[in-house]
Design an enzyme around this catalytic site. Structure first.
Site, short mmCIF file in Angstrom:
data_model
loop_
_atom_site.label_atom_id
_atom_site.label_comp_id
_atom_site.label_asym_id
_atom_site.label_seq_id
_atom_site.Cartn_x
_atom_site.Cartn_y
_atom_site.Cartn_z
N SER A 22 1.05 38.16 26.05
CA SER A 22 1.91 39.29 25.73
C SER A 22 3.38 38.96 26.01
CB SER A 22 1.50 40.53 26.53
OG SER A 22 1.43 40.22 27.91
N ASN A 109 -2.78 44.61 37.47
CA ASN A 109 -3.05 45.94 36.94
C ASN A 109 -2.11 46.99 37.52
OD1 ASN A 109 -5.05 44.58 35.66
ND2 ASN A 109 -6.76 45.47 36.82
N HIS A 155 11.31 79.26 2.08
CA HIS A 155 10.64 78.64 0.93
C HIS A 155 11.63 77.87 0.05
CE1 HIS A 155 7.29 81.46 1.85
NE2 HIS A 155 8.27 82.31 2.06
N SER A 276 25.29 52.19 -5.43
CA SER A 276 24.18 51.64 -6.20
C SER A 276 24.63 50.34 -6.85
CB SER A 276 23.76 52.65 -7.27
OG SER A 276 23.10 51.98 -8.33
N LYS A 282 27.38 56.29 -8.12
CA LYS A 282 26.50 56.76 -7.05
C LYS A 282 27.10 56.67 -5.66
CE LYS A 282 22.25 57.20 -7.33
NZ LYS A 282 21.47 58.40 -7.10
N ASN A 284 25.12 57.36 -2.11
CA ASN A 284 23.79 57.72 -1.62
C ASN A 284 23.77 57.97 -0.11
OD1 ASN A 284 22.63 57.47 -4.18
ND2 ASN A 284 22.30 55.26 -3.90
N GLU A 289 18.52 59.09 4.98
CA GLU A 289 17.17 58.77 4.48
C GLU A 289 16.43 57.81 5.40
OE1 GLU A 289 17.16 58.40 -0.15
OE2 GLU A 289 19.16 57.92 0.55
N TYR A 316 -8.79 49.66 34.43
CA TYR A 316 -7.98 48.87 33.48
C TYR A 316 -8.86 48.19 32.43
CZ TYR A 316 -4.86 45.45 31.46
OH TYR A 316 -4.13 44.71 30.55
N GLN A 321 -2.90 46.56 26.93
CA GLN A 321 -1.74 45.71 26.65
C GLN A 321 -1.09 46.11 25.32
OE1 GLN A 321 -1.67 41.48 27.87
NE2 GLN A 321 -1.72 41.04 25.68
N LYS A 324 2.41 48.38 24.73
CA LYS A 324 3.82 48.00 24.85
C LYS A 324 4.56 47.95 23.53
CE LYS A 324 2.79 45.88 29.06
NZ LYS A 324 1.39 46.23 28.72
N1 ARG Z 1 -0.31 41.82 30.30
C1 ARG Z 1 -1.21 42.79 30.85
C2 ARG Z 1 -0.92 44.16 30.24
O1 ARG Z 1 0.04 44.28 29.56
C3 ARG Z 1 -1.03 42.85 32.32
C4 ARG Z 1 -2.25 43.25 33.08
C5 ARG Z 1 -3.34 42.30 32.87
N2 ARG Z 1 -4.37 42.42 33.84
C6 ARG Z 1 -5.49 41.78 33.66
N3 ARG Z 1 -6.35 41.85 34.59
N4 ARG Z 1 -5.72 41.12 32.57
O2 ARG Z 1 -1.63 45.11 30.38
#
Ligand code: ARG
Length: 459
Positions: A22, A109, A155, A276, A282, A284, A289, A316, A321, A324
């Site tokens: 990650s 965790n 309306h 445009s 134009k 816009n 938008e 957990y 993950q 994020k």
């Molecule tokens: N990168 C993990 C997350 O975003 C961190 C926690 C991972 N914990 C584990 N036991 N794999 O959630």
């Protein structure tokens, strides 16, 4: 070898390293991760879980690592998986065995739960600040045109005259609720989870409260399993952001409509419009938008996190993950949109004359004719029917109700007197709606003043 590699006979496949990692998106939490680790290691030292000397060295080195990352001197590694293990690996590279004591009494965790709360707390604060700028600009716009008369719609059909100030203040109310929702969400976010360990708590005599104080949390969490598996605060934040984007999107939609040739109530500034590549004439409203369009991204993220969390057993799970990218994208999107939106409305030109002309068409004072008859003693349902006939007659003659002669009026009801013309003027229509919350310029001015006062005292 991985930090957790002890029981493994083989390296992870390169595909799995890549898949599992990650760091690509959680690297942005490096500051929170390091500040959390500094507070954790200092507390371990204070509580005698590690030596004071080790705690000091860990703290000092973490600060150097933070500086080096800030200076762009560090490259994170995919096979170190995430930001937590990247930092820990660098620490161990720098101070060897002492660095290996940092993770005592802690799990990734509770660590990730801490980092994301700290990160989003800061982002919530900066979004709240930006939102207050937007609110101030909405107030300014209301203030500059508080009494300008325009058609109000239901309306998308002309309904009754309102003031532009009133219309703007409707958005102020929405944004004020958005701001209060962010404040409220922050309270539930600002609870400190360290000490939960992997899920069951920890056997070390940690001082959770001091860590909470040091890191600016209001209190500590009260159930270790919940601490590591709760992502409600992310769902809440994206909900708040979704509602906020929905409000911006509605505002943008109105600006898009109003800047069309058919309405011509506003003109976007050249610096907030685009042309445009083929049609030379134009201009816009791309910015409005795009904000409307980006609302979809935030709703998408809300669905993502709700779906990720649905059915997850305690505590957990790695699924989490996936929280994020969804929440980071939502935060980024809102932070991108708010300042652009604010400047766009700050630079818009309001065409009061066109709005007034718009209000005069479409029989927007029909309700007021009916109310006139009610004041003369006619039951409302009856006056509604009488005015309905008047409108049909006016449509046939291609006239407004104000164009009727006294004879025309008398033919519809003998109770109508010459004071009708004043009673159904656009100005009288808005001035008369003066109960709290009404569109009368006097009421709107009061609300604008209250709005400025609110922004002055809000944190
Ligand atoms: N990168 C993990 C997350 O975003 C961190 C926690 C991972 N914990 C584990 N036991 N794999 O959630």
């Amino acid at each position: 070898m991985k930090l957790w590699g002890g029981r493994f006979g083989k390296d992870t496949d390169a595909l799995v390293d890549d898949f599992n990692s990650s760091i690509r998106f959680d690297a942005r939490m490096y500051r929170q991760d390091i500040l959390g680790s500094i507070a954790h290691s200092a507390m371990l030292g204070r509580c005698g879980v590690i030596s004071q000397a080790d705690a000091n060295l860990i703290g000092k080195t973490l600060k150097q690592i933070l500086q080096d990352i800030d200076d762009g001197k560090i490259e994170f590694k995919v096979d170190a998986e995430d930001i937590h293990m990247n930092i820990e690996t660098i620490l161990i590279e720098r101070i060897g065995d002492v660095g290996k004591r940092l993770h005592t009494g802690r799990s990734r965790n509770d660590q990730v739960a801490l980092d994301i709360r700290m990160y989003l707390r800061d982002e919530t604060d900066s979004i709240s600040d930006m939102l207050q700028d937007t609110m101030r600009t909405v107030l300014d716009l209301a203030d500059q045109h508080s009494g300008a008369i325009m058609p109000g719609y239901t309306h998308l059909q002309k309904a009754q005259p309102v003031t532009f100030g009133h219309h703007m203040m409707a958005y102020f109310e929405m944004l004020k609720r958005d701001l209060e929702r962010l404040f409220d969400c922050r309270k539930r976010m600002n609870v400190m989870p360290l000490g939960a360990g992997a899920l069951a708590g920890t056997t070390y005599p940690l001082d959770r409260e001091s860590v909470a104080r040091e890191l600016g949390f209001d209190s500590v969490t009260h159930n270790s399993m919940d601490s590591v598996s709760d992502r409600d605060f992310i769902i809440e934040l994206i909900s708040c952001l979704s509602i906020l984007m929905m409000h911006l999107s509605r505002f943008c939609e109105e600006l898009i409509l109003w800047s069309s040739n058919e309405f011509s109530f506003v003109e976007m500034d050249d610096s907030y419009s685009t042309g445009s590549s083929i049609m030379p004439q134009k201009k816009n409203p791309d910015v409005a938008e795009l904000i409307r369009g980006k609302t979809g991204r935030v709703y998408g993220s809300l669905m993502t996190i709700l779906t990720v969390m649905k059915s997850l057993p305690l505590a957990y799970n790695k699924d989490m993950q996936e929280d994020k990218e969804a929440v980071f994208d939502s935060v980024d999107t809102v932070k991108l949109c708010l300042p652009v939106f604010t400047n766009m409305i700050r630079t818009v030109t309001v065409r009061e004359d066109n709005m007034l002309a718009g209000a005069k068409g479409g029989f927007t004072n029909a309700t007021d004719v009916a109310d006139y008859l009610v004041k003369k003693g006619v039951p409302f349902r009856e006056s509604h029917a009488i005015v309905g006939k008047m409108v049909a007659m006016a449509i046939e003659r291609n006239q407004a109700l104000d164009d009727f002669t006294m004879e025309d009026f008398h033919a519809c009801s003998p109770l109508i007197e010459p004071d009708i013309y004043e009673a159904i003027s656009m100005q009288a229509c808005v001035d008369g709606r003066k109960l709290t919350g009404g569109t009368a310029p006097a009421c709107v001015r009061r609300e604008i003043e209250a709005g400025y006062k609110y922004l002055k005292q809000v944190k």
